[in-house]
Design a protein around this motif. Sequence first.
Motif, PDB file in Angstrom:
ATOM      1  N   GLU A 188     -76.651 -76.326  -4.587  1.00  0.00           N
ATOM      2  CA  GLU A 188     -75.854 -75.124  -4.826  1.00  0.00           C
ATOM      3  C   GLU A 188     -76.595 -74.135  -5.727  1.00  0.00           C
ATOM      4  N   VAL A 189     -76.696 -72.898  -5.279  1.00  0.00           N
ATOM      5  CA  VAL A 189     -77.281 -71.850  -6.115  1.00  0.00           C
ATOM      6  C   VAL A 189     -76.345 -71.525  -7.271  1.00  0.00           C
ATOM      7  N   LEU A 190     -75.046 -71.490  -7.008  1.00  0.00           N
ATOM      8  CA  LEU A 190     -74.033 -71.258  -8.050  1.00  0.00           C
ATOM      9  C   LEU A 190     -73.473 -72.603  -8.493  1.00  0.00           C
ATOM     10  N   GLU A 191     -74.307 -73.374  -9.174  1.00  0.00           N
ATOM     11  CA  GLU A 191     -73.906 -74.727  -9.547  1.00  0.00           C
ATOM     12  C   GLU A 191     -72.772 -74.734 -10.556  1.00  0.00           C
ATOM     13  N   ASP A 192     -72.692 -73.692 -11.392  1.00  0.00           N
ATOM     14  CA  ASP A 192     -71.642 -73.652 -12.407  1.00  0.00           C
ATOM     15  C   ASP A 192     -70.258 -73.514 -11.774  1.00  0.00           C
ATOM     16  N   VAL A 193     -70.141 -72.592 -10.822  1.00  0.00           N
ATOM     17  CA  VAL A 193     -68.873 -72.407 -10.121  1.00  0.00           C
ATOM     18  C   VAL A 193     -68.535 -73.662  -9.305  1.00  0.00           C
ATOM     19  N   ALA A 194     -69.560 -74.245  -8.677  1.00  0.00           N
ATOM     20  CA  ALA A 194     -69.330 -75.450  -7.865  1.00  0.00           C
ATOM     21  C   ALA A 194     -68.836 -76.616  -8.727  1.00  0.00           C
ATOM     22  N   LEU A 195     -69.410 -76.792  -9.928  1.00  0.00           N
ATOM     23  CA  LEU A 195     -68.947 -77.851 -10.819  1.00  0.00           C
ATOM     24  C   LEU A 195     -67.512 -77.605 -11.262  1.00  0.00           C
ATOM     25  N   ALA A 196     -67.193 -76.350 -11.568  1.00  0.00           N
ATOM     26  CA  ALA A 196     -65.823 -76.023 -11.983  1.00  0.00           C
ATOM     27  C   ALA A 196     -64.830 -76.330 -10.870  1.00  0.00           C
ATOM     28  N   ARG A 197     -65.192 -76.004  -9.632  1.00  0.00           N
ATOM     29  CA  ARG A 197     -64.302 -76.285  -8.509  1.00  0.00           C
ATOM     30  C   ARG A 197     -64.092 -77.784  -8.329  1.00  0.00           C
ATOM     31  N   LEU A 198     -65.171 -78.563  -8.457  1.00  0.00           N
ATOM     32  CA  LEU A 198     -65.045 -80.015  -8.328  1.00  0.00           C
ATOM     33  C   LEU A 198     -64.157 -80.581  -9.430  1.00  0.00           C
ATOM     34  N   ALA A 199     -64.369 -80.091 -10.657  1.00  0.00           N
ATOM     35  CA  ALA A 199     -63.581 -80.593 -11.787  1.00  0.00           C
ATOM     36  C   ALA A 199     -62.102 -80.268 -11.612  1.00  0.00           C
ATOM     37  N   LYS A 200     -61.813 -79.040 -11.204  1.00  0.00           N
ATOM     38  CA  LYS A 200     -60.405 -78.654 -11.065  1.00  0.00           C
ATOM     39  C   LYS A 200     -59.751 -79.398  -9.909  1.00  0.00           C
ATOM     40  N   SER A 201     -60.472 -79.556  -8.823  1.00  0.00           N
ATOM     41  CA  SER A 201     -59.891 -80.263  -7.675  1.00  0.00           C
ATOM     42  C   SER A 201     -59.675 -81.745  -7.980  1.00  0.00           C
ATOM     43  N   ALA A 202     -60.416 -82.272  -8.966  1.00  0.00           N
ATOM     44  CA  ALA A 202     -60.235 -83.671  -9.373  1.00  0.00           C
ATOM     45  C   ALA A 202     -59.122 -83.825 -10.404  1.00  0.00           C
ATOM     46  N   GLY A 203     -58.497 -82.707 -10.781  1.00  0.00           N
ATOM     47  CA  GLY A 203     -57.359 -82.772 -11.695  1.00  0.00           C
ATOM     48  C   GLY A 203     -57.683 -82.509 -13.148  1.00  0.00           C
ATOM     49  N   PHE A 204     -58.931 -82.129 -13.454  1.00  0.00           N
ATOM     50  CA  PHE A 204     -59.303 -81.834 -14.832  1.00  0.00           C
ATOM     51  C   PHE A 204     -58.978 -80.373 -15.157  1.00  0.00           C
ATOM     52  N   ARG A 205     -58.555 -80.133 -16.384  1.00  0.00           N
ATOM     53  CA  ARG A 205     -58.231 -78.777 -16.816  1.00  0.00           C
ATOM     54  C   ARG A 205     -59.499 -78.032 -17.213  1.00  0.00           C
ATOM     55  N   LEU A 206     -59.513 -76.731 -16.908  1.00  0.00           N
ATOM     56  CA  LEU A 206     -60.616 -75.856 -17.281  1.00  0.00           C
ATOM     57  C   LEU A 206     -60.153 -74.905 -18.370  1.00  0.00           C
ATOM     58  N   HIS A 207     -61.110 -74.515 -19.217  1.00  0.00           N
ATOM     59  CA  HIS A 207     -60.874 -73.384 -20.116  1.00  0.00           C
ATOM     60  C   HIS A 207     -62.091 -72.471 -20.027  1.00  0.00           C
TER      61      HIS A 207
END
Length: 341
Positions: A188-207
């Motif tokens: 992924e070129v946009l690895e930061d956005v991709a990691l955030a999407r994976l984390a949120k879809s796994a049920g983790f909260r983002l800030h």
Amino acid sequence: MNPQESLSAIVPARNEERTIARVVASLAEQPEIREIVVVNDQSSDDTAGILQSLTAEQPKLRTFEAESLPPGWVGKNHAAWLGAERTKGDWLLFTDADAVHLPGSAARALADAESFEAALVSYSPEQEMHTWWERALIPFIYCRLSQLYSYAAVNSPESPAAAANGQYLLIRRDAYEQIGGHAAVRGEVLEDVALARLAKSAGFRLHFGPGEGICRVRMYTSFGAMWEGWTKNLLPLVTGPGQRVTRELLSVLPWIPLLCLLLTPWHLALGALSLLLLAGRHASYAALLRKNRFPAYSVLYYLAGVGLYCAALLASDVHYSRGRIAWKGREYPVATPARKP
């Protein structure tokens, strides 16, 4: 952060001789950071030599050399993954080699993680800008991104929106490992956005929030580097799956005022209308600049920002349609965007 927990900082570095000492020093001054791991990603400049000198001065610092880039990996993702494997922290702070971390920033990030019960905390850093082209394009892009990725939506568990900024990305190790870390987003070129999407879809909260007082970055020191960087990132950042680039262009171009201006020779009233509409566009942009903490004078670069943004977006679209993008001396294959008929 629990007193028993620890924080590790990870810095992928490729040809960063100009900035690597500053980021290491600013991280070392954060008492919450117990170790700093810099992964030298096959730099051809003096990054390795500078890191060798810094290791003797900074007891928190450890450095590693990245081996040859495996197929299917983006270089930064591979270096970040190697760094994470070599750290022991309960929290992992991924940051760029051109970032300067401000006093107290690690403590604030950990406090935000606890306050918002977030497993991933990220900030959009303060932007340092010295040239007209930085002052024109960078505020325009970040203001546009604030419209597409609102902090409120990203931080709401009820919203599917997810985003992060790789210049400052703090994540709990257990969450990082559960979603597969950078290996899960290796291409992924946009690895930061991709990691955030994976984390949120796994049920983790983002800030996700503004980085005022957290981190300061001068992203590019030459027009060529800025052009290469944004043409690498812009298309996937601002267009959705199957969305034509023309939709985004029509959203940002002041095409009605410009059309009125072109038609002024046929009726002078259209010229006055054009100026009125352009004044309204400038006023709207000034409000966005204030909201996103950019200096007020940036509004003077509005038309230049629109022009550079549209040109960079079209160039990004061309690169992705050809299936390859370039970054720091490497070329990466990218998926050609699906187009709606």
